[in-house]
Scaffold this active site. Structure first.
Site, mmCIF file in Angstrom:
data_model
loop_
_atom_site.group_PDB
_atom_site.id
_atom_site.type_symbol
_atom_site.label_atom_id
_atom_site.label_comp_id
_atom_site.label_asym_id
_atom_site.label_seq_id
_atom_site.Cartn_x
_atom_site.Cartn_y
_atom_site.Cartn_z
ATOM 1 N N SER A 44 18.803 4.939 13.725
ATOM 2 C CA SER A 44 17.474 5.303 13.259
ATOM 3 C C SER A 44 16.592 5.746 14.428
ATOM 4 C CB SER A 44 16.855 4.144 12.465
ATOM 5 O OG SER A 44 17.594 3.911 11.285
ATOM 6 N N LYS A 96 -6.882 6.886 -1.635
ATOM 7 C CA LYS A 96 -7.249 5.996 -0.539
ATOM 8 C C LYS A 96 -6.664 4.597 -0.710
ATOM 9 C CE LYS A 96 -9.226 5.321 3.379
ATOM 10 N NZ LYS A 96 -8.665 5.959 4.572
#
Length: 238
Positions: A44, A96
């Site tokens: 990764s 948000k």
């Protein structure tokens, strides 16, 4: 410094941290040789920071690759509702609160977060394509998030050679045209466990090690550390 032998042994971490290390190593590799020696894992984000090196060495059993990005989001809104707790969010826009675990994820919010992950994934793929001199399409074929052993990775051009640090050192010596006794300066990272002691307490930490053994305690520390990673991560989830 005439060259760099980078020892990597990590399942990955935050995308931005991996990107910063990738860029720093790429800048160094642009003027001097860099070789990577992978231990148990170089996966990764740890693979991301490795690819600028001119030569990648892995053990046959090393877990590497795992090219991908993950963003995890808990949703505790149903649990809070069961307890009779309601959460109201006053936001400046409908997206948000879509990373807030106390609110339900909407289809639009999922699409927005997926867009973030897709964009970061595309950047990761491009880094691998540039570093390994592979077509982007070929990297995408290999980049479904899976890990590869070093034995598998060398056949896929994800690493260059099988071996240990001695093999990596030999490649660097040959590249620099120096003898094997050429002086080497070891730059070791400082290991700071204060966050762990602050979380569990020093006495509990020592007691935990005594009760379950150092290997199990190390595993728990690593898993706890992964919880501190904020935002999207590129990490091999074992």
């Amino acid at each position: 410094m005439t060259g760099l032998l980078l020892v990597v042994d990590s399942p990955g971490g935050g995308v931005t941290g991996g990107e910063r290390l990738h860029d720093a190593i790429a800048n160094f590799a642009a003027v001097k040789p860099v070789v990577v020696s992978m231990g148990d894992m170089g996966a990764s984000a740890a693979y991301m920071l490795s690819v600028p090196a001119q030569h990648l060495v892995a053990r046959p059993s090393t877990l590497t690759g795992s090219i991908g990005v993950i963003m995890q989001r808990a949703d505790v809104s149903g649990l809070l509702s069961r307890w009779g707790v309601a959460m109201d969010a006053i936001t400046s826009g409908k997206m948000k609160d879509q990373t807030d675990p106390t609110s339900a994820l909407t289809p639009e919010g999922r699409a927005m977060l997926q867009g973030l992950v897709d964009d970061l994934f595309g950047q990761f793929v491009q880094m691998v394509a540039n570093g390994r001199h592979m077509p982007v399409e070929k990297v995408r074929e290999l980049a479904d998030g899976r890990a590869y052993t070093g034995h598998q990775a060398i056949a896929l051009n994800l690493v260059d050679e099988l071996g240990d640090e001695n093999v990596a050192r030999r490649w660097l010596d040959n590249r620099l045209h120096v003898s094997s006794d050429y002086p080497v300066a070891a730059l070791l990272p400082a290991h700071d466990q204060h966050w762990y002691e602050n979380l569990f307490g020093r006495r509990r930490s020592a007691m935990l090690e005594w009760m379950i053994g150092t290997q199990a305690e190390f595993f728990l520390k690593e898993r706890a550390a992964s919880l501190w990673l904020d935002g999207p991560v590129a990490i091999l989830q074992l």
